[in-house]
Design an enzyme around this catalytic site. Structure first.
Site, PDB file in Angstrom:
ATOM      1  N   GLN A 244       0.850  -1.183   0.000  1.00 35.57           N
ATOM      2  CA  GLN A 244       0.000   0.000   0.000  1.00 35.57           C
ATOM      3  C   GLN A 244       0.888   1.235   0.000  1.00 35.57           C
ATOM      4  OE1 GLN A 244      -2.180   2.711  -0.162  1.00 35.57           O
ATOM      5  NE2 GLN A 244      -3.695   1.258   0.603  1.00 35.57           N
TER       6      GLN A 244
ATOM      7  N   ARG B 190       0.020   4.378   0.306  1.00 36.75           N
ATOM      8  CA  ARG B 190      -0.429   5.420   1.223  1.00 36.75           C
ATOM      9  C   ARG B 190      -0.207   4.989   2.660  1.00 36.75           C
ATOM     10  NH1 ARG B 190      -6.456   8.146   0.929  1.00 36.75           N
ATOM     11  NH2 ARG B 190      -5.991  10.020   2.131  1.00 36.75           N
TER      12      ARG B 190
ATOM     13  N   LEU C 191     -20.376   0.558   0.383  1.00 35.52           N
ATOM     14  CA  LEU C 191     -21.017   0.558  -0.926  1.00 35.52           C
ATOM     15  C   LEU C 191     -20.118  -0.003  -2.028  1.00 35.52           C
ATOM     16  CD1 LEU C 191     -22.797   4.023  -0.787  1.00 35.52           C
ATOM     17  CD2 LEU C 191     -23.620   1.783  -0.050  1.00 35.52           C
TER      18      LEU C 191
ATOM     19  N   GLU D  76      -7.962   0.254   1.552  1.00 31.56           N
ATOM     20  CA  GLU D  76      -7.551   0.372   2.950  1.00 31.56           C
ATOM     21  C   GLU D  76      -8.371   1.414   3.705  1.00 31.56           C
ATOM     22  OE1 GLU D  76      -3.609   0.495   5.762  1.00 31.56           O
ATOM     23  OE2 GLU D  76      -3.522  -0.146   3.675  1.00 31.56           O
TER      24      GLU D  76
ATOM     25  N   ARG E 145     -11.539   2.089   3.256  1.00 33.90           N
ATOM     26  CA  ARG E 145     -12.806   1.439   3.596  1.00 33.90           C
ATOM     27  C   ARG E 145     -12.625   0.432   4.726  1.00 33.90           C
ATOM     28  NH1 ARG E 145     -13.561  -0.573  -2.142  1.00 33.90           N
ATOM     29  NH2 ARG E 145     -11.729   0.722  -2.523  1.00 33.90           N
TER      30      ARG E 145
ATOM     31  N   ASN F  58      -3.979   2.469  -7.134  1.00 33.10           N
ATOM     32  CA  ASN F  58      -3.871   3.226  -5.895  1.00 33.10           C
ATOM     33  C   ASN F  58      -3.175   4.563  -6.130  1.00 33.10           C
ATOM     34  OD1 ASN F  58      -5.163   1.671  -3.932  1.00 33.10           O
ATOM     35  ND2 ASN F  58      -3.415   0.319  -3.696  1.00 33.10           N
TER      36      ASN F  58
ATOM     37  N   ALA G  17      -5.522   7.416  -4.837  1.00 39.18           N
ATOM     38  CA  ALA G  17      -5.218   7.871  -3.482  1.00 39.18           C
ATOM     39  C   ALA G  17      -4.569   9.246  -3.503  1.00 39.18           C
ATOM     40  CB  ALA G  17      -4.290   6.863  -2.788  1.00 39.18           C
TER      41      ALA G  17
END
Length: 295
Positions: free
Chosen positions: A47, A49, A70, A89, A91, A123, A127
């Site tokens: 990841q 971020r 959602l 991540e 969410r 991402n 992001a």
């Protein structure tokens, strides 16, 4: 107590009707949909971020508490009753804050290297990364997935010099990188600091920028004058002439083109262009650009 759902939330519930954690729904691309316990999902080490705004997470958690998640997260199987997060991540973190026990997830294959690469690229697009996180993501793509700078630039719709200049931020000392990641030092300031010869000078000038609120342009002028230290000089001497706007524009353009520092000096009757290189290989790279391209 049943949670309130919007029309969109109910629509997703109808689409993915089987939500028992022991059941899954096959999807057309070979992946499956399942409602997974949050405790079974481990963070994604890839990841890009690393910093998440607490207020944004709280707002998303409130929305999830009222309407549910959602958009499913994307995971891959990591072991028995264990999944590795690929995308989503925010969410996942917000669902934990909202006190949810499960989260809707799309489960991908376990050995799909291309998927992991593309997820990291997605991402990058989606992001809100700071400059250091972005540089680290670029570096990971280059190291772990065999991407070239040209490939990476094409995939994220940026120029190769932009990618190279972002990657150069990882050459800054860790303390300066942390200031950029925290948002107290801009990427423009960070790029200017790269013109200083050593980490100690970069750290000192970074502290001065923050304390005095020095602009990016002023930082560039300080670096150009070789005054990257905070203590005053013992004697006053006349410094070199500051570059004019034309020289600065040309220097920036050529630095981006050659992916190295370039100085342009335009005199009354003649001028000089200085191209820096770090090694013999770097010189060969620059010579190849000079021989094969037109600026």
């Amino acid at each position: 107590m049943a949670t309130k759902q919007s029309g969109l939330g109910r629509g997703l519930g109808d689409l993915f009707a089987r939500t028992d954690e022991d059941q899954s729904t096959p999807l057309q691309d070979g992946s499956t949909f399942a409602e997974l316990p949050l405790e079974q999902i481990v963070p994604n080490p890839q990841q890009p971020r690393t910093i998440f705004d607490e207020d944004d997470l709280a707002e998303l958690a409130a929305s999830i508490g009222e309407f549910g998640v959602l958009q499913p997260v994307v995971v891959r199987k990591a072991g028995r009753n264990s999944y590795e997060l690929i995308m989503g991540e925010r969410r996942l973190r917000a669902s934990k804050l909202a006190g949810r026990a499960t989260i809707p997830a799309i489960v991908r294959g376990t050995e799909d290297t291309a998927l992991l690469r593309d997820a990291l690229l997605e991402n990058l697009h989606r992001a809100d990364l700071n400059a250091i996180e972005e540089a680290q993501a670029y570096d990971q793509l280059l190291r772990d997935f065999g991407c070239t700078k040209e490939d990476l630039a094409n995939k994220i719709h940026r120029s190769r010099p932009q990618v190279s200049n972002t990657l150069r931020l990882l050459n800054l000392p860790e303390r300066v990188q942390m200031k950029v990641a925290a948002g107290v030092l801009s990427a423009g300031h960070a790029r200017a600091l790269l013109g200083l010869p050593d980490a100690e000078s970069q750290e000192r000038l970074a502290e001065r920028i923050i304390a005095e609120g020095i602009s990016v342009r002023s930082t560039e002028e300080i670096v150009a004058l070789g005054r990257g230290r905070t203590e005053p000089r013992s004697s006053v001497s006349r410094g070199p002439r500051l570059p004019n706007e034309r020289e600065r524009d040309l220097s920036t353009h050529l630095s981006d083109h050659f992916d190295t520092r370039v100085k342009v000096n335009i005199g009354r009757n003649k001028g000089k262009i200085t191209i820096e290189f770090a090694s013999g290989d770097d010189l060969e790279r620059i010579m190849a650009i000079l021989d094969g391209t037109t600026i």
